[in-house]
Design a protein around this motif. Sequence first.
Motif, PDB file in Angstrom:
ATOM      1  N   ARG A   1     -14.993   1.558 -10.542  1.00 30.44           N
ATOM      2  CA  ARG A   1     -14.706   1.723  -9.247  1.00 30.44           C
ATOM      3  C   ARG A   1     -15.335   0.935  -8.161  1.00 30.44           C
ATOM      4  O   ARG A   1     -14.573   0.270  -7.315  1.00 30.44           O
ATOM      5  CB  ARG A   1     -14.834   3.090  -8.777  1.00 30.44           C
ATOM      6  CG  ARG A   1     -14.113   4.207  -9.345  1.00 30.44           C
ATOM      7  CD  ARG A   1     -12.550   4.232  -8.835  1.00 30.44           C
ATOM      8  NE  ARG A   1     -11.992   5.343  -9.452  1.00 30.44           N
ATOM      9  CZ  ARG A   1     -11.468   6.354  -8.669  1.00 30.44           C
ATOM     10  NH1 ARG A   1     -11.471   6.501  -7.574  1.00 30.44           N
ATOM     11  NH2 ARG A   1     -10.852   7.230  -9.478  1.00 30.44           N
ATOM     12  N   ILE A   2     -16.604   0.269  -8.452  1.00 30.61           N
ATOM     13  CA  ILE A   2     -17.394  -0.558  -7.606  1.00 30.61           C
ATOM     14  C   ILE A   2     -16.553  -1.650  -7.451  1.00 30.61           C
ATOM     15  O   ILE A   2     -16.447  -2.165  -6.001  1.00 30.61           O
ATOM     16  CB  ILE A   2     -18.728  -0.805  -8.008  1.00 30.61           C
ATOM     17  CG1 ILE A   2     -19.364   0.618  -7.784  1.00 30.61           C
ATOM     18  CG2 ILE A   2     -19.317  -1.942  -7.245  1.00 30.61           C
ATOM     19  CD1 ILE A   2     -20.769   0.666  -8.188  1.00 30.61           C
ATOM     20  N   GLY A   3     -16.377  -2.325  -8.561  1.00 31.79           N
ATOM     21  CA  GLY A   3     -15.483  -3.681  -8.470  1.00 31.79           C
ATOM     22  C   GLY A   3     -14.104  -3.717  -8.319  1.00 31.79           C
ATOM     23  O   GLY A   3     -13.509  -4.688  -7.903  1.00 31.79           O
ATOM     24  N   CYS A   4     -13.335  -2.581  -8.758  1.00 31.08           N
ATOM     25  CA  CYS A   4     -12.059  -2.734  -9.086  1.00 31.08           C
ATOM     26  C   CYS A   4     -11.185  -1.495  -8.433  1.00 31.08           C
ATOM     27  O   CYS A   4      -9.900  -1.502  -8.703  1.00 31.08           O
ATOM     28  CB  CYS A   4     -11.772  -2.640 -10.579  1.00 31.08           C
ATOM     29  SG  CYS A   4     -12.609  -3.697 -11.507  1.00 31.08           S
ATOM     30  N   GLN A   5     -11.780  -0.844  -7.586  1.00 27.30           N
ATOM     31  CA  GLN A   5     -11.023   0.435  -6.966  1.00 27.30           C
ATOM     32  C   GLN A   5     -10.002  -0.098  -6.094  1.00 27.30           C
ATOM     33  O   GLN A   5      -8.681   0.229  -6.380  1.00 27.30           O
ATOM     34  CB  GLN A   5     -11.941   1.130  -6.200  1.00 27.30           C
ATOM     35  CG  GLN A   5     -11.484   2.409  -5.556  1.00 27.30           C
ATOM     36  CD  GLN A   5     -12.391   3.275  -5.292  1.00 27.30           C
ATOM     37  OE1 GLN A   5     -12.295   4.654  -5.615  1.00 27.30           O
ATOM     38  NE2 GLN A   5     -13.135   2.965  -4.148  1.00 27.30           N
ATOM     39  N   GLU A   6     -10.009  -1.206  -5.281  1.00 26.23           N
ATOM     40  CA  GLU A   6      -8.853  -1.602  -4.486  1.00 26.23           C
ATOM     41  C   GLU A   6      -7.943  -2.231  -5.300  1.00 26.23           C
ATOM     42  O   GLU A   6      -6.675  -2.057  -5.044  1.00 26.23           O
ATOM     43  CB  GLU A   6      -9.453  -2.578  -3.459  1.00 26.23           C
ATOM     44  CG  GLU A   6     -10.265  -1.863  -2.498  1.00 26.23           C
ATOM     45  CD  GLU A   6     -10.835  -2.687  -1.367  1.00 26.23           C
ATOM     46  OE1 GLU A   6     -10.297  -3.778  -1.125  1.00 26.23           O
ATOM     47  OE2 GLU A   6     -11.775  -2.317  -0.545  1.00 26.23           O
ATOM     48  N   MET A   7      -8.266  -3.012  -6.451  1.00 30.23           N
ATOM     49  CA  MET A   7      -7.244  -3.795  -7.352  1.00 30.23           C
ATOM     50  C   MET A   7      -6.422  -2.643  -7.924  1.00 30.23           C
ATOM     51  O   MET A   7      -5.109  -2.889  -8.104  1.00 30.23           O
ATOM     52  CB  MET A   7      -8.019  -4.346  -8.353  1.00 30.23           C
ATOM     53  CG  MET A   7      -8.707  -5.558  -7.833  1.00 30.23           C
ATOM     54  SD  MET A   7      -9.662  -6.507  -9.196  1.00 30.23           S
ATOM     55  CE  MET A   7     -11.326  -6.509  -8.840  1.00 30.23           C
ATOM     56  N   LEU A   8      -7.191  -1.481  -8.518  1.00 31.84           N
ATOM     57  CA  LEU A   8      -6.346  -0.491  -9.125  1.00 31.84           C
ATOM     58  C   LEU A   8      -5.228   0.052  -8.185  1.00 31.84           C
ATOM     59  O   LEU A   8      -4.291   0.244  -8.841  1.00 31.84           O
ATOM     60  CB  LEU A   8      -7.205   0.365  -9.963  1.00 31.84           C
ATOM     61  CG  LEU A   8      -8.001  -0.242 -11.276  1.00 31.84           C
ATOM     62  CD1 LEU A   8      -9.187   0.519 -11.533  1.00 31.84           C
ATOM     63  CD2 LEU A   8      -7.155  -0.444 -12.154  1.00 31.84           C
ATOM     64  N   GLU A   9      -5.694   0.385  -6.973  1.00 31.95           N
ATOM     65  CA  GLU A   9      -4.814   1.101  -6.194  1.00 31.95           C
ATOM     66  C   GLU A   9      -3.677   0.100  -5.756  1.00 31.95           C
ATOM     67  O   GLU A   9      -2.650   0.555  -5.820  1.00 31.95           O
ATOM     68  CB  GLU A   9      -5.543   1.445  -4.923  1.00 31.95           C
ATOM     69  CG  GLU A   9      -6.604   2.342  -4.964  1.00 31.95           C
ATOM     70  CD  GLU A   9      -7.514   2.768  -3.583  1.00 31.95           C
ATOM     71  OE1 GLU A   9      -7.231   1.950  -2.611  1.00 31.95           O
ATOM     72  OE2 GLU A   9      -8.239   3.611  -3.618  1.00 31.95           O
ATOM     73  N   ALA A  10      -4.007  -1.254  -5.732  1.00 35.28           N
ATOM     74  CA  ALA A  10      -2.868  -2.051  -5.479  1.00 35.28           C
ATOM     75  C   ALA A  10      -1.947  -2.306  -6.525  1.00 35.28           C
ATOM     76  O   ALA A  10      -0.738  -2.377  -6.385  1.00 35.28           O
ATOM     77  CB  ALA A  10      -3.401  -3.579  -4.886  1.00 35.28           C
ATOM     78  N   ALA A  11      -2.365  -2.000  -7.513  1.00 35.65           N
ATOM     79  CA  ALA A  11      -1.568  -2.055  -8.886  1.00 35.65           C
ATOM     80  C   ALA A  11      -0.981  -0.942  -9.335  1.00 35.65           C
ATOM     81  O   ALA A  11      -0.039  -0.832 -10.068  1.00 35.65           O
ATOM     82  CB  ALA A  11      -2.467  -2.601  -9.944  1.00 35.65           C
ATOM     83  N   GLY A  12      -1.183   0.218  -8.309  1.00 39.32           N
ATOM     84  CA  GLY A  12      -0.639   1.419  -8.537  1.00 39.32           C
ATOM     85  C   GLY A  12      -0.990   2.348  -9.929  1.00 39.32           C
ATOM     86  O   GLY A  12      -0.504   3.358 -10.114  1.00 39.32           O
ATOM     87  N   ALA A  13      -2.382   1.653 -10.334  1.00 46.42           N
ATOM     88  CA  ALA A  13      -2.775   2.717 -11.402  1.00 46.42           C
ATOM     89  C   ALA A  13      -3.979   3.609 -10.771  1.00 46.42           C
ATOM     90  O   ALA A  13      -4.222   4.676 -11.690  1.00 46.42           O
ATOM     91  CB  ALA A  13      -3.913   1.508 -12.152  1.00 46.42           C
ATOM     92  N   LEU A  14      -4.280   3.568  -9.530  1.00 49.89           N
ATOM     93  CA  LEU A  14      -5.046   4.710  -8.917  1.00 49.89           C
ATOM     94  C   LEU A  14      -4.583   5.170  -7.614  1.00 49.89           C
ATOM     95  O   LEU A  14      -4.105   4.254  -6.823  1.00 49.89           O
ATOM     96  CB  LEU A  14      -6.478   4.383  -8.441  1.00 49.89           C
ATOM     97  CG  LEU A  14      -7.669   4.148  -9.924  1.00 49.89           C
ATOM     98  CD1 LEU A  14      -8.720   3.645  -9.296  1.00 49.89           C
ATOM     99  CD2 LEU A  14      -7.660   5.458 -10.532  1.00 49.89           C
ATOM    100  N   SER A  15      -4.496   6.523  -7.375  1.00 51.50           N
ATOM    101  CA  SER A  15      -3.845   6.706  -6.054  1.00 51.50           C
ATOM    102  C   SER A  15      -5.022   6.538  -4.687  1.00 51.50           C
ATOM    103  O   SER A  15      -6.321   6.726  -5.044  1.00 51.50           O
ATOM    104  CB  SER A  15      -3.766   8.160  -6.106  1.00 51.50           C
ATOM    105  OG  SER A  15      -3.548   8.773  -4.640  1.00 51.50           O
ATOM    106  N   PRO A  16      -4.689   6.112  -3.858  1.00 51.46           N
ATOM    107  CA  PRO A  16      -5.568   5.881  -2.644  1.00 51.46           C
ATOM    108  C   PRO A  16      -6.286   7.251  -2.325  1.00 51.46           C
ATOM    109  O   PRO A  16      -7.443   7.474  -1.878  1.00 51.46           O
ATOM    110  CB  PRO A  16      -5.041   5.627  -1.551  1.00 51.46           C
ATOM    111  CG  PRO A  16      -3.947   4.705  -2.017  1.00 51.46           C
ATOM    112  CD  PRO A  16      -3.457   5.531  -3.404  1.00 51.46           C
TER     113      PRO A  16
END
Length: 173
Positions: free
Chosen positions: A96-111
């Motif tokens: 999450r430290i380095g990739c949270q925003e990336m994963l949210e943008a890709a739809g893999a994580l919910s904001p």
Amino acid sequence: MIILPVRVGELLGDVDDTRAALLALDFAEYALDVQADALDPRLYAVCRAYTSAAREAVGPGRAPERLVRASDEFFTVGTEFPGHSAVTGVAEWAVRIGCQEMLEAAGALSPASRIKVTVRDVATRVQSDLGRWYAQQTPDDPNRAKADRAARWEEARRQLLHIITTEPNPHTS
């Protein structure tokens, strides 16, 4: 007296975002490796795949398909093995430290699932988790609390050495 966990925290407060993300992954992967025998091999494999994919994504700053797949597998397989959050949770924090925003943008994580975590949080959690883990390896020892404290101290020492030995020299190139 030098309080190693305090020094680790101070040093981690001075690293840039990319370095923080990579150090968090280093700490999490070490903790996973130490506790690998406590995990089902499949769960261990998806945790390592997740942190490895995150490491690749940190540099370019975008979520490649490998990271999205690894995230899906991490959460899918994780639900099959409840009770391992002490081991797998630190991997999730590190990613999450380095990739949270990336994963949210890709739809893999919910904001809505966003968590605020720092490399200091990961370092402290790894110290605590490994201290507890090492203490549990000697359940009949009346000095388990002492073993826990000693293991936390040794993990802080290992982290400090890792930070120092991997820190790039600012006076070259």
